[in-house]
Design an enzyme around this catalytic site. Structure first.
Site, PDB file in Angstrom:
ATOM      1  N   THR A  81      31.195  39.387  40.473  1.00 51.22           N
ATOM      2  CA  THR A  81      32.015  40.322  41.244  1.00 51.22           C
ATOM      3  C   THR A  81      32.976  39.579  42.172  1.00 51.22           C
ATOM      4  O   THR A  81      32.678  38.461  42.616  1.00 51.22           O
ATOM      5  CB  THR A  81      31.091  41.237  42.093  1.00 51.22           C
ATOM      6  OG1 THR A  81      31.866  41.893  43.090  1.00 51.22           O
ATOM      7  CG2 THR A  81      30.006  40.452  42.814  1.00 51.22           C
ATOM      8  N   ASP A  82      34.093  40.240  42.510  1.00 51.09           N
ATOM      9  CA  ASP A  82      35.032  39.633  43.474  1.00 51.09           C
ATOM     10  C   ASP A  82      34.444  39.595  44.881  1.00 51.09           C
ATOM     11  O   ASP A  82      34.975  38.918  45.770  1.00 51.09           O
ATOM     12  CB  ASP A  82      36.378  40.384  43.476  1.00 51.09           C
ATOM     13  CG  ASP A  82      36.290  41.822  43.982  1.00 51.09           C
ATOM     14  OD1 ASP A  82      35.171  42.362  44.092  1.00 51.09           O
ATOM     15  OD2 ASP A  82      37.352  42.411  44.272  1.00 51.09           O
ATOM     16  N   GLU A  83      33.340  40.343  45.115  1.00 49.28           N
ATOM     17  CA  GLU A  83      32.763  40.379  46.468  1.00 49.28           C
ATOM     18  C   GLU A  83      32.236  39.019  46.906  1.00 49.28           C
ATOM     19  O   GLU A  83      32.029  38.781  48.090  1.00 49.28           O
ATOM     20  CB  GLU A  83      31.647  41.425  46.547  1.00 49.28           C
ATOM     21  CG  GLU A  83      32.167  42.826  46.318  1.00 49.28           C
ATOM     22  CD  GLU A  83      31.311  43.898  46.967  1.00 49.28           C
ATOM     23  OE1 GLU A  83      30.581  43.602  47.912  1.00 49.28           O
ATOM     24  OE2 GLU A  83      31.377  45.044  46.484  1.00 49.28           O
ATOM     25  N   TYR A  87      23.971  41.598  48.982  1.00 46.35           N
ATOM     26  CA  TYR A  87      24.322  41.783  47.568  1.00 46.35           C
ATOM     27  C   TYR A  87      25.250  40.664  47.115  1.00 46.35           C
ATOM     28  O   TYR A  87      24.989  39.979  46.115  1.00 46.35           O
ATOM     29  CB  TYR A  87      24.992  43.157  47.369  1.00 46.35           C
ATOM     30  CG  TYR A  87      25.803  43.264  46.090  1.00 46.35           C
ATOM     31  CD1 TYR A  87      25.177  43.266  44.844  1.00 46.35           C
ATOM     32  CD2 TYR A  87      27.210  43.346  46.121  1.00 46.35           C
ATOM     33  CE1 TYR A  87      25.922  43.348  43.666  1.00 46.35           C
ATOM     34  CE2 TYR A  87      27.951  43.433  44.954  1.00 46.35           C
ATOM     35  CZ  TYR A  87      27.309  43.426  43.732  1.00 46.35           C
ATOM     36  OH  TYR A  87      28.051  43.497  42.574  1.00 46.35           O
ATOM     37  N   LYS A 106      24.737  37.552  44.293  1.00 49.59           N
ATOM     38  CA  LYS A 106      25.629  37.369  43.136  1.00 49.59           C
ATOM     39  C   LYS A 106      26.253  35.972  43.182  1.00 49.59           C
ATOM     40  O   LYS A 106      26.399  35.301  42.155  1.00 49.59           O
ATOM     41  CB  LYS A 106      26.730  38.437  43.128  1.00 49.59           C
ATOM     42  CG  LYS A 106      26.253  39.858  42.898  1.00 49.59           C
ATOM     43  CD  LYS A 106      25.649  40.116  41.530  1.00 49.59           C
ATOM     44  CE  LYS A 106      26.667  40.099  40.418  1.00 49.59           C
ATOM     45  NZ  LYS A 106      26.047  40.480  39.115  1.00 49.59           N
ATOM     46  N   ASN A 127      36.446  46.331  42.178  1.00 51.71           N
ATOM     47  CA  ASN A 127      35.744  47.626  42.162  1.00 51.71           C
ATOM     48  C   ASN A 127      36.094  48.450  40.918  1.00 51.71           C
ATOM     49  O   ASN A 127      37.258  48.671  40.634  1.00 51.71           O
ATOM     50  CB  ASN A 127      36.159  48.479  43.365  1.00 51.71           C
ATOM     51  CG  ASN A 127      35.507  48.024  44.645  1.00 51.71           C
ATOM     52  OD1 ASN A 127      35.013  46.909  44.751  1.00 51.71           O
ATOM     53  ND2 ASN A 127      35.514  48.882  45.634  1.00 51.71           N
TER      54      ASN A 127
HETATM   55  N1  LIG Z   1      30.421  48.558  40.004  1.00 49.45           N
HETATM   56  C1  LIG Z   1      31.383  47.699  40.311  1.00 49.45           C
HETATM   57  O1  LIG Z   1      32.417  48.083  40.889  1.00 49.45           O
HETATM   58  C2  LIG Z   1      31.250  46.244  39.952  1.00 49.45           C
HETATM   59  C3  LIG Z   1      32.342  45.388  40.160  1.00 49.45           C
HETATM   60  C4  LIG Z   1      32.238  44.038  39.777  1.00 49.45           C
HETATM   61  C5  LIG Z   1      31.063  43.572  39.208  1.00 49.45           C
HETATM   62  N2  LIG Z   1      29.998  44.413  39.047  1.00 49.45           N
HETATM   63  C6  LIG Z   1      28.777  43.861  38.430  1.00 49.45           C
HETATM   64  O2  LIG Z   1      28.633  44.504  37.172  1.00 49.45           O
HETATM   65  C7  LIG Z   1      27.245  44.643  36.845  1.00 49.45           C
HETATM   66  C8  LIG Z   1      26.936  46.091  36.520  1.00 49.45           C
HETATM   67  O3  LIG Z   1      27.258  46.902  37.642  1.00 49.45           O
HETATM   68  P1  LIG Z   1      27.072  48.485  37.586  1.00 49.45           P
HETATM   69  O4  LIG Z   1      27.985  49.067  38.592  1.00 49.45           O
HETATM   70  O5  LIG Z   1      27.118  48.962  36.188  1.00 49.45           O
HETATM   71  O6  LIG Z   1      25.591  48.606  38.136  1.00 49.45           O
HETATM   72  P2  LIG Z   1      24.452  49.672  37.803  1.00 49.45           P
HETATM   73  O7  LIG Z   1      23.568  49.628  38.983  1.00 49.45           O
HETATM   74  O8  LIG Z   1      25.062  50.960  37.377  1.00 49.45           O
HETATM   75  O9  LIG Z   1      23.727  49.032  36.525  1.00 49.45           O
HETATM   76  C9  LIG Z   1      22.821  47.978  36.616  1.00 49.45           C
HETATM   77  C10 LIG Z   1      21.804  48.127  35.485  1.00 49.45           C
HETATM   78  O10 LIG Z   1      20.912  47.001  35.553  1.00 49.45           O
HETATM   79  C11 LIG Z   1      19.586  47.483  35.323  1.00 49.45           C
HETATM   80  N3  LIG Z   1      18.640  46.542  35.958  1.00 49.45           N
HETATM   81  C12 LIG Z   1      18.478  46.332  37.298  1.00 49.45           C
HETATM   82  N4  LIG Z   1      17.512  45.416  37.494  1.00 49.45           N
HETATM   83  C13 LIG Z   1      17.064  45.046  36.268  1.00 49.45           C
HETATM   84  C14 LIG Z   1      16.084  44.134  35.817  1.00 49.45           C
HETATM   85  N5  LIG Z   1      15.359  43.408  36.682  1.00 49.45           N
HETATM   86  N6  LIG Z   1      15.874  43.995  34.478  1.00 49.45           N
HETATM   87  C15 LIG Z   1      16.600  44.739  33.584  1.00 49.45           C
HETATM   88  N7  LIG Z   1      17.557  45.621  33.969  1.00 49.45           N
HETATM   89  C16 LIG Z   1      17.785  45.772  35.282  1.00 49.45           C
HETATM   90  C17 LIG Z   1      19.556  48.859  35.941  1.00 49.45           C
HETATM   91  O11 LIG Z   1      18.495  49.642  35.427  1.00 49.45           O
HETATM   92  C18 LIG Z   1      20.941  49.382  35.574  1.00 49.45           C
HETATM   93  O12 LIG Z   1      20.921  50.056  34.336  1.00 49.45           O
HETATM   94  C19 LIG Z   1      26.476  44.114  38.051  1.00 49.45           C
HETATM   95  O13 LIG Z   1      26.090  42.797  37.774  1.00 49.45           O
HETATM   96  C20 LIG Z   1      27.494  44.141  39.191  1.00 49.45           C
HETATM   97  O14 LIG Z   1      27.223  43.122  40.124  1.00 49.45           O
HETATM   98  C21 LIG Z   1      30.065  45.734  39.403  1.00 49.45           C
END
Ligand SMILES: NC(=O)c1ccc[n+]([C@@H]2O[C@H](COP(=O)([O-])OP(=O)(O)OC[C@H]3O[C@@H](n4cnc5c(N)ncnc54)[C@H](O)[C@@H]3O)[C@@H](O)[C@H]2O)c1
Length: 333
Positions: free
Chosen positions: A122-124, A147, A151, A176
């Protein structure tokens, strides 16, 4: 191509699976997800009977399970994470366990079986961007909340495995995301849902925090492009639109829904809240040829329409974090 997707029942992982199988119907995807809060198998209902898709409920920290699955695929894409900043402020421990130890478990299997690894970050991790500057992939990492710190730790582990063991890995740092199937506690769905319920829309601090956004289908397309065109050991920033304040995005949603801006309620700021995120993604555009294609206003309208049409998806997921204006003040669970 055989892919292990970790965390594929969440918001972005499920969009990746739907998108990838549509473009590559002969590929096989195994989805490993422990189904924490934030996940829903409903996100994948349209492909659940596809013979090229299978689901396994387990934890990415289960090293022997991960090892067995990695052995039989070409690529691992890891979306599995504890992903909500407010929750990490209430209780950082699950973030340390999944985001750091979970990444370690996958990395061990990757180095043993010599497979490609796409680490979704993530960019965070860059923290606040000062003045008008934007971070590129060589900028210093400076996370502000638990968080982002977990990451960032995972990013360091990945780059150390590249340097030490020469694994075939790519790290993505995306801004985001918004779009269908995003869990109700995140800013955009929370605003839509609260507005529909005629509840006040909480804005942290003065609402002037600046973010850039990307439609989730642009993000997953970038990841798909990196699997075939990304260079091993590289980090790629991913972003799309002009930067925008949280206040403006909430106002745009209220406008789409025909609701008054008076529904906004300013509440005490989130501790450690970053003022501005800003990244430059010219590297992926120039080296890989990926560029975002969805127009912001149209994608936001589509997202609002999706929540209007899919009440049965989000209504059962509403909890105190959606209903509470400052969830980090909730007692530690
Ligand atoms: N949402 C955003 O804006 C954003 C932006 C940049 C990066 N990201 C990254 O993208 C990825 C997905 O984000 P998201 O928004 O879809 O999150 P989300 O919370 O919707 O999905 C995360 C998934 O991981 C699963 N999970 C959690 N712990 C687990 C474990 N120990 N074993 C197996 N599965 C597990 C959860 O059940 C869930 O289905 C993350 O790594 C996040 O850091 C998100």
């Amino acid at each position: 191509m055989q892919i292990l997707v970790c965390g594929g029942a969440g918001f972005i992982g499920s969009a990746f699976i739907r998108n990838y199988l549509q473009h590559n119907p002969n590929s096989k995807i195994t989805n490993l997800d422990i189904l924490t809060i934030g996940s829903s198998l409903e996100n994948l209902k349209e492909i659940k009977n596809n013979p090229n898709y299978s689901f396994i409920k387990d934890d990415i920290r289960n090293e022997s399970k991960v090892d067995n699955l990695v052995k039989n695929v070409d690529v691992v894409v890891n979306f599995a994470a504890e992903s909500h900043v407010d929750r990490s402020i209430v209780n950082p421990k699950p973030f340390i366990e999944t985001n750091i130890l979970g990444t370690y478990s996958i990395l061990e299997a990757i180095r043993k079986h010599d497979k490609q690894f796409i680490h979704v970050s993530t960019d965070e991790i860059y923290g606040d961007a000062q003045g008008q500057s934007s971070f590129d992939e060589n900028s210093q990492i400076n996370p502000s909340n638990p968080y982002a710190a977990t990451k960032a730790a995972a990013d360091h582990l990945v780059s150390s495995y590249y340097r030490t063991y020469g694994i075939n890995c790519i790290t993505t740092r995306c801004t985001n995301n918004f779009g269908p199937c995003q869990f109700p506690e995140k800013l955009i769905p929370k605003t839509i849902i609260r507005a529909l319920k005629n509840l006040k829309i909480p804005l942290y601090g003065d609402g002037q925090q600046i973010r850039s956004w990307i439609y989730v289908y642009d993000h997953v397309q970038a990841i798909e492009s990196l699997i075939s065109k990304g260079k091993p050991g590289q980090v790629y920033n991913i972003t799309a639109y002009e930067e925008i304040t949280n206040k403006t995005i909430v106002e745009k949603i209220l406008d789409i829904l025909g609701k008054s801006h008076d529904n906004i309620e300013y509440v005490e700021d989130r501790p450690g809240h970053d003022k501005r995120y800003s990244i430059n993604c010219s590297k992926i555009e120039n080296e890989v040829g990926w560029k975002s294609k969805y127009e912001f206003e149209a994608a936001l309208q589509e997202t609002v329409d999706w929540y209007l049409q899919n009440k049965s998806w989000w209504e059962p997921l509403i909890d105190e974090n959606t209903l509470h204006p400052q969830p980090w003040t909730l007692s530690r669970k």
